[in-house]
Design a protein around this motif. Structure first.
Motif, PDB file in Angstrom:
ATOM      1  N   GLU A 167       0.821  -1.215   0.000  1.00  0.00           N
ATOM      2  CA  GLU A 167       0.000   0.000   0.000  1.00  0.00           C
ATOM      3  C   GLU A 167       0.852   1.262   0.000  1.00  0.00           C
ATOM      4  OE1 GLU A 167      -3.944  -0.105   1.553  1.00  0.00           O
ATOM      5  OE2 GLU A 167      -3.384  -1.767   2.872  1.00  0.00           O
ATOM      6  N   LYS A 168       2.133   1.093  -0.329  1.00  0.00           N
ATOM      7  CA  LYS A 168       3.034   2.222  -0.497  1.00  0.00           C
ATOM      8  C   LYS A 168       3.812   2.032  -1.798  1.00  0.00           C
ATOM      9  CE  LYS A 168       3.971   3.090   4.455  1.00  0.00           C
ATOM     10  NZ  LYS A 168       3.458   4.461   4.525  1.00  0.00           N
ATOM     11  N   CYS A 169       4.288   3.133  -2.342  1.00  0.00           N
ATOM     12  CA  CYS A 169       5.160   3.040  -3.513  1.00  0.00           C
ATOM     13  C   CYS A 169       6.099   4.231  -3.521  1.00  0.00           C
ATOM     14  CB  CYS A 169       4.355   2.968  -4.807  1.00  0.00           C
ATOM     15  SG  CYS A 169       3.580   4.536  -5.316  1.00  0.00           S
ATOM     16  N   TYR A 170       7.064   4.162  -4.411  1.00  0.00           N
ATOM     17  CA  TYR A 170       7.953   5.289  -4.664  1.00  0.00           C
ATOM     18  C   TYR A 170       7.601   5.856  -6.036  1.00  0.00           C
ATOM     19  CZ  TYR A 170      10.550   3.422  -0.735  1.00  0.00           C
ATOM     20  OH  TYR A 170      10.899   2.966   0.504  1.00  0.00           O
ATOM     21  N   PHE A 171       7.400   7.149  -6.075  1.00  0.00           N
ATOM     22  CA  PHE A 171       7.011   7.829  -7.313  1.00  0.00           C
ATOM     23  C   PHE A 171       8.173   8.697  -7.761  1.00  0.00           C
ATOM     24  CE2 PHE A 171       5.253  11.408  -9.627  1.00  0.00           C
ATOM     25  CZ  PHE A 171       4.385  10.802 -10.514  1.00  0.00           C
ATOM     26  N   ASP A 172       8.711   8.380  -8.929  1.00  0.00           N
ATOM     27  CA  ASP A 172       9.842   9.128  -9.467  1.00  0.00           C
ATOM     28  C   ASP A 172       9.357  10.147 -10.493  1.00  0.00           C
ATOM     29  OD1 ASP A 172      11.819   7.739  -8.037  1.00  0.00           O
ATOM     30  OD2 ASP A 172      11.790   6.111  -9.490  1.00  0.00           O
ATOM     31  N   LEU A 173       9.889  11.353 -10.405  1.00  0.00           N
ATOM     32  CA  LEU A 173       9.595  12.434 -11.343  1.00  0.00           C
ATOM     33  C   LEU A 173      10.909  12.997 -11.852  1.00  0.00           C
ATOM     34  CD1 LEU A 173       7.737  14.561 -12.708  1.00  0.00           C
ATOM     35  CD2 LEU A 173       7.901  15.896 -10.590  1.00  0.00           C
ATOM     36  N   TRP A 174      11.155  12.835 -13.160  1.00  0.00           N
ATOM     37  CA  TRP A 174      12.333  13.392 -13.796  1.00  0.00           C
ATOM     38  C   TRP A 174      11.857  14.355 -14.867  1.00  0.00           C
ATOM     39  CZ3 TRP A 174      15.707   8.463 -15.185  1.00  0.00           C
ATOM     40  CH2 TRP A 174      15.949   7.731 -14.019  1.00  0.00           C
ATOM     41  N   CYS A 175      12.121  15.627 -14.707  1.00  0.00           N
ATOM     42  CA  CYS A 175      11.766  16.634 -15.707  1.00  0.00           C
ATOM     43  C   CYS A 175      13.010  16.952 -16.532  1.00  0.00           C
ATOM     44  CB  CYS A 175      11.238  17.893 -15.044  1.00  0.00           C
ATOM     45  SG  CYS A 175       9.727  17.653 -14.083  1.00  0.00           S
ATOM     46  N   MET A 176      12.916  16.729 -17.832  1.00  0.00           N
ATOM     47  CA  MET A 176      14.057  16.925 -18.715  1.00  0.00           C
ATOM     48  C   MET A 176      13.685  17.896 -19.832  1.00  0.00           C
ATOM     49  SD  MET A 176      15.201  12.918 -18.831  1.00  0.00           S
ATOM     50  CE  MET A 176      13.502  12.369 -18.677  1.00  0.00           C
ATOM     51  N   ALA A 177      14.629  18.700 -20.233  1.00  0.00           N
ATOM     52  CA  ALA A 177      14.380  19.707 -21.281  1.00  0.00           C
ATOM     53  C   ALA A 177      15.451  19.596 -22.354  1.00  0.00           C
ATOM     54  CB  ALA A 177      14.382  21.107 -20.679  1.00  0.00           C
ATOM     55  N   PHE A 178      15.028  19.813 -23.603  1.00  0.00           N
ATOM     56  CA  PHE A 178      15.990  19.865 -24.693  1.00  0.00           C
ATOM     57  C   PHE A 178      16.647  21.250 -24.697  1.00  0.00           C
ATOM     58  CE2 PHE A 178      12.973  16.663 -26.421  1.00  0.00           C
ATOM     59  CZ  PHE A 178      13.872  15.612 -26.537  1.00  0.00           C
ATOM     60  N   PRO A 179      17.957  21.322 -24.751  1.00  0.00           N
ATOM     61  CA  PRO A 179      18.627  22.630 -24.765  1.00  0.00           C
ATOM     62  C   PRO A 179      18.250  23.444 -25.994  1.00  0.00           C
ATOM     63  CG  PRO A 179      20.184  20.833 -24.324  1.00  0.00           C
ATOM     64  CD  PRO A 179      18.910  20.201 -24.778  1.00  0.00           C
ATOM     65  N   VAL A 180      18.001  24.713 -25.784  1.00  0.00           N
ATOM     66  CA  VAL A 180      17.701  25.650 -26.861  1.00  0.00           C
ATOM     67  C   VAL A 180      18.686  26.806 -26.743  1.00  0.00           C
ATOM     68  CG1 VAL A 180      15.996  27.243 -27.828  1.00  0.00           C
ATOM     69  CG2 VAL A 180      15.272  25.011 -26.966  1.00  0.00           C
ATOM     70  N   GLU A 181      19.272  27.174 -27.854  1.00  0.00           N
ATOM     71  CA  GLU A 181      20.293  28.229 -27.864  1.00  0.00           C
ATOM     72  C   GLU A 181      19.749  29.512 -27.242  1.00  0.00           C
ATOM     73  OE1 GLU A 181      23.007  30.655 -31.147  1.00  0.00           O
ATOM     74  OE2 GLU A 181      21.925  28.827 -31.727  1.00  0.00           O
ATOM     75  N   GLN A 220      -1.296  17.293  -8.046  1.00  0.00           N
ATOM     76  CA  GLN A 220      -2.736  17.025  -8.018  1.00  0.00           C
ATOM     77  C   GLN A 220      -3.024  15.538  -8.164  1.00  0.00           C
ATOM     78  OE1 GLN A 220      -3.563  19.626 -11.293  1.00  0.00           O
ATOM     79  NE2 GLN A 220      -4.156  21.357  -9.993  1.00  0.00           N
ATOM     80  N   ASP A 221      -2.231  14.832  -8.976  1.00  0.00           N
ATOM     81  CA  ASP A 221      -2.400  13.384  -9.101  1.00  0.00           C
ATOM     82  C   ASP A 221      -2.097  12.687  -7.782  1.00  0.00           C
ATOM     83  OD1 ASP A 221      -3.205  13.184 -11.794  1.00  0.00           O
ATOM     84  OD2 ASP A 221      -1.137  13.364 -12.492  1.00  0.00           O
ATOM     85  N   MET A 222      -1.018  13.095  -7.134  1.00  0.00           N
ATOM     86  CA  MET A 222      -0.648  12.452  -5.870  1.00  0.00           C
ATOM     87  C   MET A 222      -1.659  12.738  -4.775  1.00  0.00           C
ATOM     88  SD  MET A 222       3.537  12.583  -5.735  1.00  0.00           S
ATOM     89  CE  MET A 222       3.755  14.247  -6.341  1.00  0.00           C
ATOM     90  N   GLU A 223      -2.321  13.893  -4.839  1.00  0.00           N
ATOM     91  CA  GLU A 223      -3.365  14.196  -3.859  1.00  0.00           C
ATOM     92  C   GLU A 223      -4.508  13.191  -3.927  1.00  0.00           C
ATOM     93  OE1 GLU A 223      -3.859  18.790  -2.794  1.00  0.00           O
ATOM     94  OE2 GLU A 223      -4.008  18.444  -4.960  1.00  0.00           O
ATOM     95  N   LEU A 224      -4.729  12.605  -5.091  1.00  0.00           N
ATOM     96  CA  LEU A 224      -5.829  11.657  -5.275  1.00  0.00           C
ATOM     97  C   LEU A 224      -5.468  10.247  -4.813  1.00  0.00           C
ATOM     98  CD1 LEU A 224      -6.796  12.730  -8.905  1.00  0.00           C
ATOM     99  CD2 LEU A 224      -8.029  13.329  -6.811  1.00  0.00           C
ATOM    100  N   ALA A 225      -4.174   9.961  -4.708  1.00  0.00           N
ATOM    101  CA  ALA A 225      -3.717   8.582  -4.578  1.00  0.00           C
ATOM    102  C   ALA A 225      -4.204   7.884  -3.307  1.00  0.00           C
ATOM    103  CB  ALA A 225      -2.192   8.554  -4.638  1.00  0.00           C
ATOM    104  N   GLU A 226      -4.115   8.555  -2.158  1.00  0.00           N
ATOM    105  CA  GLU A 226      -4.412   7.866  -0.908  1.00  0.00           C
ATOM    106  C   GLU A 226      -5.886   7.502  -0.778  1.00  0.00           C
ATOM    107  OE1 GLU A 226      -2.708   9.522   2.611  1.00  0.00           O
ATOM    108  OE2 GLU A 226      -0.766   9.882   1.670  1.00  0.00           O
ATOM    109  N   ASN A 227      -6.773   8.383  -1.195  1.00  0.00           N
ATOM    110  CA  ASN A 227      -8.197   8.054  -1.130  1.00  0.00           C
ATOM    111  C   ASN A 227      -8.562   6.977  -2.151  1.00  0.00           C
ATOM    112  OD1 ASN A 227      -8.988   9.598   1.045  1.00  0.00           O
ATOM    113  ND2 ASN A 227      -9.536  11.375  -0.182  1.00  0.00           N
ATOM    114  N   MET A 228      -7.880   6.978  -3.289  1.00  0.00           N
ATOM    115  CA  MET A 228      -8.082   5.904  -4.257  1.00  0.00           C
ATOM    116  C   MET A 228      -7.638   4.575  -3.657  1.00  0.00           C
ATOM    117  SD  MET A 228      -9.178   5.539  -7.398  1.00  0.00           S
ATOM    118  CE  MET A 228      -9.151   4.308  -8.707  1.00  0.00           C
ATOM    119  N   GLN A 229      -6.498   4.588  -2.979  1.00  0.00           N
ATOM    120  CA  GLN A 229      -6.008   3.369  -2.329  1.00  0.00           C
ATOM    121  C   GLN A 229      -6.989   2.899  -1.263  1.00  0.00           C
ATOM    122  OE1 GLN A 229      -3.348   1.576  -3.125  1.00  0.00           O
ATOM    123  NE2 GLN A 229      -3.652   0.092  -1.496  1.00  0.00           N
ATOM    124  N   ALA A 230      -7.497   3.828  -0.465  1.00  0.00           N
ATOM    125  CA  ALA A 230      -8.458   3.462   0.577  1.00  0.00           C
ATOM    126  C   ALA A 230      -9.718   2.851  -0.026  1.00  0.00           C
ATOM    127  CB  ALA A 230      -8.812   4.686   1.416  1.00  0.00           C
ATOM    128  N   GLY A 231     -10.151   3.381  -1.160  1.00  0.00           N
ATOM    129  CA  GLY A 231     -11.357   2.882  -1.800  1.00  0.00           C
ATOM    130  C   GLY A 231     -11.248   1.456  -2.289  1.00  0.00           C
TER     131      GLY A 231
END
Length: 447
Positions: free
Chosen positions: A347-361, A403-414
């Motif tokens: 009932e637990k997990c690790y959520f990884d978020l990697w934000c990557m950008a393409f370089p622009v001159e 906002q997605d993570m805010e939904l997670a715990e109540n979804m898990q409880a359900g």
């Protein structure tokens, strides 16, 4: 890895006739028995991302990926290749390293044994005088795993006999061959402990039906309307929603304007005031944007557009790679989301978020979409946080992923409710049940 070029036609991700109809029962999200089946038949068989190739550019550079109770080292070799080894000393099993660094050899902190970056034992205390079987140096090797690279990521697999990385990912490498993924710069890097089963994340990213409710800031700049976005899925469990990056005609900003899309048009020398109606502004403006980007990309320094087509330079194919990796391919950004199970608690997990950008001159900072404005440079280390109802990541408050993570715990409880028997899905949520059916195939030996 050899790059595939042919992309097989997808199945319609909005057609429930492509499904068997397997139930999505609540126990899948909390049962320790089911979690054990996932370990036995899925996690020890699939390909995992250890990290990014950019993190280990030189020989001896390594990264460690801890997954549940296993630990794997991926290390750059003298010939430029990357190899993966279990992070377990061949003497008594001691974990030797953590995080990322660079070494000439791996040194066990318990008894001092040293292992080369090629996995061979180089030194053992009293090697010539205290081993009746003979000196073990040069004979023993660390346990090795299959290792490969794609998309600027290092991948490994614990199963010696399963599909190759190319086979496992098919058709993703061919589908995204136009994106220079290995040039992207990681500008935000989070690992967040969340009180929900890992499958909540894959479920969530397999549909856009929740966007209007959970992410009201999205429709002004990404059109996820039921008849606008394209839903696709392939037999191995991968799928995507191709979303036009233009204003939704169903959810218009109050007052009738749209500052975000207007700014995007102006950036590409298009006058947003020339359109007679909001419909023209959204639809023709989107077409004009494609033409302008194809004409001006080089002059404006967007060199990563060189091989990208009209759809790729203006749209967002939000892509789930079975079972637990999601990548949002935006014209100027790549966003990786990954969920991994907790080693002890389903009932637990690790959520990884990697934000990557393409370089622009000329750019020194970027809008990272999920983490706000960030300097255009590699972040040096991962931010480890506990979500804690949002208190653990206050700087991400209001962002889509928050906002997605805010939904997670109540979804898990359900999932524990006696009132929940199975999901009652809209057609645009077809990929959720498809994901669970492919998961069942792996668990039951049909994959």
């Amino acid at each position: 890895m050899n790059q595939q070029t042919a992309v097989p036609p997808p199945m319609d991700g909005r057609d429930p006739s492509n499904l068997r109809g397997d139930k999505i029962t609540g126990d899948r999200y909390f049962s320790k028995e089911f979690a054990q089946k996932e370990w036995d038949h899925v996690w020890t068989k699939i390909w995992h991302i250890a990290g990014r190739t950019a993190d280990i550019p030189e020989a001896g550079d390594f990264m460690v990926h801890n997954f549940m109770k296993e630990s794997v080292i991926a290390v750059r070799q003298e010939d430029g290749s990357v190899r993966a080894f279990y992070n377990s000393c061949g003497h008594r099993g001691m974990r030797m390293v953590d995080g990322m660094s660079s070494v000439a050899s791996f040194h066990c902190p318990y008894h001092g044994w040293k292992w080369g970056i090629d996995g061979k034992l180089e030194y053992a205390q009293d090697a010539d005088v205290d081993f009746k079987k003979g000196n073990p140096c040069g004979k023993l090797k660390l346990g090795e795993l299959r290792c490969d690279t794609w998309g600027g990521f290092v991948w490994y697999c614990m199963d010696d006999d399963g599909p190759t990385l190319e086979e496992f990912l098919e058709p993703m490498p061919a589908l995204y061959r136009n994106y220079p993924m290995d040039t992207a710069v990681r500008v935000a890097w989070y690992r967040i402990e969340l009180n929900a089963n890992w499958k909540f994340v894959t479920d969530n990213f397999s549909e856009s039906y929740h966007t209007r409710t959970a992410h009201p800031q999205v429709p002004p700049w990404i059109d996820q309307d039921v008849d606008s976005a394209r839903h696709e899925m392939w037999p191995k469990g991968h799928g995507r929603t191709v979303q036009p990056m233009r204003p939704s005609l169903s959810d218009r900003p109050e007052g009738g304007g749209n500052a975000m899309f207007e700014a995007e048009l102006r950036k590409w020398d298009i006058d947003p005031g020339k359109y007679a109606t909001y419909e023209d502004f959204a639809l023709q403006g989107w077409k004009d944007l494609k033409a302008a980007k194809q004409k001006l990309w080089k002059a404006k320094g967007y060199l990563h557009y060189e091989h990208m087509n009209d759809e790729e330079i203006t749209d967002s194919p939000h892509t789930v790679m079975f079972p637990n990796v999601t990548i949002s391919f935006l014209p100027d950004n790549l966003i990786l989301f990954r969920s991994e199970p907790h080693p002890d608690d389903p009932e637990k997990c690790y959520f990884d978020l990697w934000c990557m950008a393409f370089p622009v001159e000329g750019q020194t900072e970027v809008e990272s979409i999920m983490a706000g404005v960030k300097p255009l440079r590699e972040v040096p280390e991962c931010e480890h946080r506990v979500f804690d109802n949002g208190r653990g990541i206050p700087e991400l408050a209001g962002q889509i992923v928050y906002q997605d993570m805010e939904l997670a715990e109540n979804m898990q409880a359900g999932m524990h409710s006696r009132g929940y028997k199975d999901a009652y899905l809209s057609d645009q949520e077809t990929r959720i049940r498809f994901f669970h059916e492919v998961l069942n195939d792996w668990i039951e030996g049909r994959a």
